[in-house]
Design a protein around this motif. Sequence first.
Motif, PDB file in Angstrom:
ATOM      1  N   VAL A  35      92.987 120.660  28.453  1.00 51.31           N
ATOM      2  CA  VAL A  35      94.378 120.709  27.983  1.00 51.31           C
ATOM      3  C   VAL A  35      94.898 122.150  28.080  1.00 51.31           C
ATOM      4  O   VAL A  35      94.416 123.032  27.367  1.00 51.31           O
ATOM      5  CB  VAL A  35      94.494 120.194  26.528  1.00 51.31           C
ATOM      6  CG1 VAL A  35      95.922 120.331  26.024  1.00 51.31           C
ATOM      7  CG2 VAL A  35      94.022 118.751  26.443  1.00 51.31           C
ATOM      8  N   PRO A  36      95.873 122.373  28.979  1.00 55.42           N
ATOM      9  CA  PRO A  36      96.415 123.728  29.129  1.00 55.42           C
ATOM     10  C   PRO A  36      96.940 124.297  27.804  1.00 55.42           C
ATOM     11  O   PRO A  36      97.617 123.621  27.038  1.00 55.42           O
ATOM     12  CB  PRO A  36      97.563 123.546  30.123  1.00 55.42           C
ATOM     13  CG  PRO A  36      97.173 122.333  30.906  1.00 55.42           C
ATOM     14  CD  PRO A  36      96.484 121.439  29.910  1.00 55.42           C
ATOM     15  N   GLY A  37      96.578 125.544  27.550  1.00 54.73           N
ATOM     16  CA  GLY A  37      97.042 126.233  26.353  1.00 54.73           C
ATOM     17  C   GLY A  37      96.300 125.875  25.085  1.00 54.73           C
ATOM     18  O   GLY A  37      96.633 126.386  24.015  1.00 54.73           O
ATOM     19  N   SER A  38      95.282 125.020  25.168  1.00 55.69           N
ATOM     20  CA  SER A  38      94.575 124.612  23.955  1.00 55.69           C
ATOM     21  C   SER A  38      93.673 125.739  23.452  1.00 55.69           C
ATOM     22  O   SER A  38      93.248 126.611  24.207  1.00 55.69           O
ATOM     23  CB  SER A  38      93.757 123.341  24.209  1.00 55.69           C
ATOM     24  OG  SER A  38      92.777 123.557  25.197  1.00 55.69           O
ATOM     25  N   ARG A  39      93.421 125.707  22.154  1.00 51.59           N
ATOM     26  CA  ARG A  39      92.527 126.689  21.545  1.00 51.59           C
ATOM     27  C   ARG A  39      91.818 126.042  20.379  1.00 51.59           C
ATOM     28  O   ARG A  39      92.284 125.061  19.814  1.00 51.59           O
ATOM     29  CB  ARG A  39      93.277 127.933  21.094  1.00 51.59           C
ATOM     30  CG  ARG A  39      94.305 127.683  20.014  1.00 51.59           C
ATOM     31  CD  ARG A  39      95.068 128.977  19.726  1.00 51.59           C
ATOM     32  NE  ARG A  39      96.164 128.724  18.824  1.00 51.59           N
ATOM     33  CZ  ARG A  39      96.248 129.203  17.596  1.00 51.59           C
ATOM     34  NH1 ARG A  39      95.298 129.972  17.129  1.00 51.59           N
ATOM     35  NH2 ARG A  39      97.273 128.926  16.844  1.00 51.59           N
ATOM     36  N   SER A  40      90.685 126.611  20.035  1.00 58.83           N
ATOM     37  CA  SER A  40      89.956 126.103  18.881  1.00 58.83           C
ATOM     38  C   SER A  40      90.697 126.530  17.620  1.00 58.83           C
ATOM     39  O   SER A  40      91.430 127.520  17.625  1.00 58.83           O
ATOM     40  CB  SER A  40      88.519 126.627  18.878  1.00 58.83           C
ATOM     41  OG  SER A  40      88.498 128.031  18.751  1.00 58.83           O
ATOM     42  N   PRO A  41      90.534 125.800  16.522  1.00 57.13           N
ATOM     43  CA  PRO A  41      91.245 126.139  15.282  1.00 57.13           C
ATOM     44  C   PRO A  41      90.946 127.561  14.783  1.00 57.13           C
ATOM     45  O   PRO A  41      91.774 128.174  14.137  1.00 57.13           O
ATOM     46  CB  PRO A  41      90.750 125.104  14.275  1.00 57.13           C
ATOM     47  CG  PRO A  41      90.210 123.982  15.082  1.00 57.13           C
ATOM     48  CD  PRO A  41      89.729 124.586  16.374  1.00 57.13           C
ATOM     49  N   GLU A  42      89.772 128.082  15.126  1.00 63.94           N
ATOM     50  CA  GLU A  42      89.381 129.414  14.656  1.00 63.94           C
ATOM     51  C   GLU A  42      89.996 130.540  15.478  1.00 63.94           C
ATOM     52  O   GLU A  42      89.979 131.700  15.069  1.00 63.94           O
ATOM     53  CB  GLU A  42      87.848 129.567  14.729  1.00 63.94           C
ATOM     54  CG  GLU A  42      87.061 128.512  14.016  1.00 63.94           C
ATOM     55  CD  GLU A  42      86.825 127.254  14.856  1.00 63.94           C
ATOM     56  OE1 GLU A  42      86.304 126.276  14.289  1.00 63.94           O
ATOM     57  OE2 GLU A  42      87.169 127.221  16.048  1.00 63.94           O
ATOM     58  N   ALA A  43      90.516 130.220  16.659  1.00 65.41           N
ATOM     59  CA  ALA A  43      90.966 131.235  17.611  1.00 65.41           C
ATOM     60  C   ALA A  43      92.350 131.775  17.289  1.00 65.41           C
ATOM     61  O   ALA A  43      93.241 131.040  16.861  1.00 65.41           O
ATOM     62  CB  ALA A  43      90.962 130.655  19.020  1.00 65.41           C
ATOM     63  N   ALA A  44      92.532 133.051  17.545  1.00 63.50           N
ATOM     64  CA  ALA A  44      93.841 133.677  17.400  1.00 63.50           C
ATOM     65  C   ALA A  44      94.724 133.363  18.604  1.00 63.50           C
ATOM     66  O   ALA A  44      95.950 133.284  18.469  1.00 63.50           O
ATOM     67  CB  ALA A  44      93.687 135.187  17.236  1.00 63.50           C
ATOM     68  N   PHE A  45      94.109 133.177  19.773  1.00 62.13           N
ATOM     69  CA  PHE A  45      94.855 132.953  21.007  1.00 62.13           C
ATOM     70  C   PHE A  45      94.148 131.915  21.874  1.00 62.13           C
ATOM     71  O   PHE A  45      92.936 131.774  21.797  1.00 62.13           O
ATOM     72  CB  PHE A  45      94.939 134.257  21.823  1.00 62.13           C
ATOM     73  CG  PHE A  45      95.561 135.393  21.090  1.00 62.13           C
ATOM     74  CD1 PHE A  45      96.934 135.491  20.958  1.00 62.13           C
ATOM     75  CD2 PHE A  45      94.768 136.377  20.514  1.00 62.13           C
ATOM     76  CE1 PHE A  45      97.508 136.548  20.275  1.00 62.13           C
ATOM     77  CE2 PHE A  45      95.325 137.429  19.832  1.00 62.13           C
ATOM     78  CZ  PHE A  45      96.707 137.520  19.709  1.00 62.13           C
ATOM     79  N   PRO A  46      94.897 131.218  22.743  1.00 64.31           N
ATOM     80  CA  PRO A  46      94.243 130.380  23.748  1.00 64.31           C
ATOM     81  C   PRO A  46      93.473 131.285  24.713  1.00 64.31           C
ATOM     82  O   PRO A  46      93.970 132.340  25.103  1.00 64.31           O
ATOM     83  CB  PRO A  46      95.401 129.687  24.471  1.00 64.31           C
ATOM     84  CG  PRO A  46      96.590 129.868  23.595  1.00 64.31           C
ATOM     85  CD  PRO A  46      96.353 131.118  22.814  1.00 64.31           C
ATOM     86  N   ARG A  47      92.265 130.883  25.068  1.00 62.60           N
ATOM     87  CA  ARG A  47      91.437 131.672  25.985  1.00 62.60           C
ATOM     88  C   ARG A  47      90.936 130.765  27.101  1.00 62.60           C
ATOM     89  O   ARG A  47      90.726 129.569  26.896  1.00 62.60           O
ATOM     90  CB  ARG A  47      90.238 132.286  25.253  1.00 62.60           C
ATOM     91  CG  ARG A  47      90.606 133.199  24.114  1.00 62.60           C
ATOM     92  CD  ARG A  47      91.285 134.468  24.588  1.00 62.60           C
ATOM     93  NE  ARG A  47      91.544 135.360  23.455  1.00 62.60           N
ATOM     94  CZ  ARG A  47      91.712 136.659  23.575  1.00 62.60           C
ATOM     95  NH1 ARG A  47      91.667 137.231  24.749  1.00 62.60           N
ATOM     96  NH2 ARG A  47      91.934 137.387  22.507  1.00 62.60           N
TER      97      ARG A  47
END
Length: 174
Positions: free
Chosen positions: A19-31
């Motif tokens: 999923v483009p732009g997805s990030r884990s709940p802990e992350a500050a930014f999508p990586r």
Amino acid sequence: GRFDLLAAGWFWLSDTPEVPGSRSPEAAFPRTLTWARLGCRQSRRELVFANTHFDCQPAAIAMNAQVLGHWLDQLGRETPLVLTGDFNADKRSAAYQLLTADDRLQDAYAAAHPADPAAATFHGFGQAAPPTAIDWILVSPHFRVQDAWIDRARQGELYPSDHYPLVALIDWQG
């Protein structure tokens, strides 16, 4: 000019990597992790080159490493791999241990400098105290590390980046 691009792709370092732009709940930014399958024109061998930038939050770094580890499992140990990145974690971290466990990947700088395996690359434009070794070049056992170094070039107090470039000279094994 030594390689032909055979395939390329990317994925997000999250619970939903497709999923483009997805990030884990802990992350500050999508990586993301970006990869390219390359064909060496001279040897006719293939390799995968990948680059990433882990999040800066400790819990997200662990998650980023797990997602990357899953991709490595899918890629398989038979695939020659060069992995580079800003991992935002030092060489004592769980992320580093996960990626270098079982000789899956070798730290190129540590291989070339066993007496000083964790030389600093992040310096925060000369402000980080102490500087840390959070940038790594990791290579699969298909490669032999000939040399590695940190380019600390600057003009006075003018730095080209907040990280020193890490460079490795590698060759195929055998």
